[in-house]
Write a protein that holds these residues in place. Structure first.
Motif, PDB file in Angstrom:
ATOM      1  N   THR A  13       0.935  -1.234  -0.146  1.00 47.46           N
ATOM      2  CA  THR A  13      -0.064   0.085  -0.085  1.00 47.46           C
ATOM      3  C   THR A  13       0.944   1.365  -0.029  1.00 47.46           C
ATOM      4  O   THR A  13       1.971   1.446   0.948  1.00 47.46           O
ATOM      5  CB  THR A  13      -0.715  -0.110   1.252  1.00 47.46           C
ATOM      6  OG1 THR A  13      -1.688  -1.449   1.248  1.00 47.46           O
ATOM      7  CG2 THR A  13      -1.916   1.111   1.378  1.00 47.46           C
ATOM      8  N   THR A  51      -9.199 -10.552   5.508  1.00 46.34           N
ATOM      9  CA  THR A  51      -8.923  -9.219   5.228  1.00 46.34           C
ATOM     10  C   THR A  51      -7.763  -8.859   4.447  1.00 46.34           C
ATOM     11  O   THR A  51      -6.895  -9.646   4.302  1.00 46.34           O
ATOM     12  CB  THR A  51      -8.817  -8.510   6.557  1.00 46.34           C
ATOM     13  OG1 THR A  51      -7.753  -8.725   7.279  1.00 46.34           O
ATOM     14  CG2 THR A  51     -10.129  -8.361   7.514  1.00 46.34           C
ATOM     15  N   HIS A  52      -7.946  -7.902   3.427  1.00 50.02           N
ATOM     16  CA  HIS A  52      -7.001  -7.610   2.420  1.00 50.02           C
ATOM     17  C   HIS A  52      -6.965  -6.038   2.696  1.00 50.02           C
ATOM     18  O   HIS A  52      -7.785  -5.365   2.295  1.00 50.02           O
ATOM     19  CB  HIS A  52      -7.306  -7.862   1.145  1.00 50.02           C
ATOM     20  CG  HIS A  52      -6.418  -7.909   0.228  1.00 50.02           C
ATOM     21  ND1 HIS A  52      -5.148  -8.698  -0.064  1.00 50.02           N
ATOM     22  CD2 HIS A  52      -6.295  -6.907  -0.734  1.00 50.02           C
ATOM     23  CE1 HIS A  52      -4.565  -8.080  -1.142  1.00 50.02           C
ATOM     24  NE2 HIS A  52      -5.412  -7.130  -1.750  1.00 50.02           N
ATOM     25  N   GLU A  53      -5.731  -5.523   2.747  1.00 52.63           N
ATOM     26  CA  GLU A  53      -5.345  -4.270   2.628  1.00 52.63           C
ATOM     27  C   GLU A  53      -5.662  -3.646   1.229  1.00 52.63           C
ATOM     28  O   GLU A  53      -5.253  -4.293   0.249  1.00 52.63           O
ATOM     29  CB  GLU A  53      -4.153  -3.880   3.437  1.00 52.63           C
ATOM     30  CG  GLU A  53      -3.742  -4.047   4.637  1.00 52.63           C
ATOM     31  CD  GLU A  53      -4.566  -3.330   5.738  1.00 52.63           C
ATOM     32  OE1 GLU A  53      -4.633  -2.169   5.288  1.00 52.63           O
ATOM     33  OE2 GLU A  53      -5.023  -3.885   6.546  1.00 52.63           O
ATOM     34  N   GLU A  54      -5.896  -2.495   1.079  1.00 58.24           N
ATOM     35  CA  GLU A  54      -5.988  -1.861  -0.244  1.00 58.24           C
ATOM     36  C   GLU A  54      -4.647  -1.628  -0.897  1.00 58.24           C
ATOM     37  O   GLU A  54      -3.499  -1.649  -0.149  1.00 58.24           O
ATOM     38  CB  GLU A  54      -6.487  -0.388  -0.069  1.00 58.24           C
ATOM     39  CG  GLU A  54      -7.888  -0.339  -0.084  1.00 58.24           C
ATOM     40  CD  GLU A  54      -8.319   1.091   0.096  1.00 58.24           C
ATOM     41  OE1 GLU A  54      -8.133   1.689  -0.892  1.00 58.24           O
ATOM     42  OE2 GLU A  54      -9.367   1.317   0.542  1.00 58.24           O
ATOM     43  N   THR A  89       3.578   0.415   2.897  1.00 55.65           N
ATOM     44  CA  THR A  89       3.618  -0.620   3.905  1.00 55.65           C
ATOM     45  C   THR A  89       3.473  -1.942   2.823  1.00 55.65           C
ATOM     46  O   THR A  89       2.923  -1.996   1.875  1.00 55.65           O
ATOM     47  CB  THR A  89       2.394  -0.698   4.770  1.00 55.65           C
ATOM     48  OG1 THR A  89       1.142  -0.696   4.020  1.00 55.65           O
ATOM     49  CG2 THR A  89       2.396   0.631   5.761  1.00 55.65           C
TER      50      THR A  89
END
Length: 103
Positions: A13, A51-54, A89
């Motif tokens: 990200t 869950t998955h971060e953008e 990140t």
């Protein structure tokens, strides 16, 4: 180490576009010098579980685990990676084909 093909998978990200841009500009020449091949990327993968971060997920292929680690640990990539650390990140993994042959 395995001589089987390896896929390097990273998800990141961008938190600082200017710092990431420095990384992006220097990335492909170093990758190519180490025999890495950019396979694909996806900015909107389908999340099947968890869950998955953008951000962006990329896949790179190397001929072997040794080749992948030589690229990752090379002084020129480690120097460039300081810009990635400052501007994103991220998390990265390798996937080795032919796990049955891995010691």
């Amino acid at each position: 180490m395995s001589d089987a093909p390896v896929h390097f998978v990273a998800h990141f990200t961008v938190t600082d576009p200017e710092k990431y841009h420095v990384y992006e500009k220097g990335f492909f020449p170093i990758l190519k010098a180490h025999g890495g091949r950019f396979v694909t990327f996806d900015d909107n993968p389908v999340v099947l579980e968890g869950t998955h971060e953008e951000g962006r997920t990329v896949i790179i292929q190397f001929d072997s685990e040794d080749a992948c680690l030589a690229w990752w640990n090379s002084p020129e990539y480690q120097e460039l990676a300081t810009h990635r650390h400052a501007g994103t990140t991220s998390h990265s993994v390798t996937i080795i084909h032919g796990l049955a042959t891995r010691g």
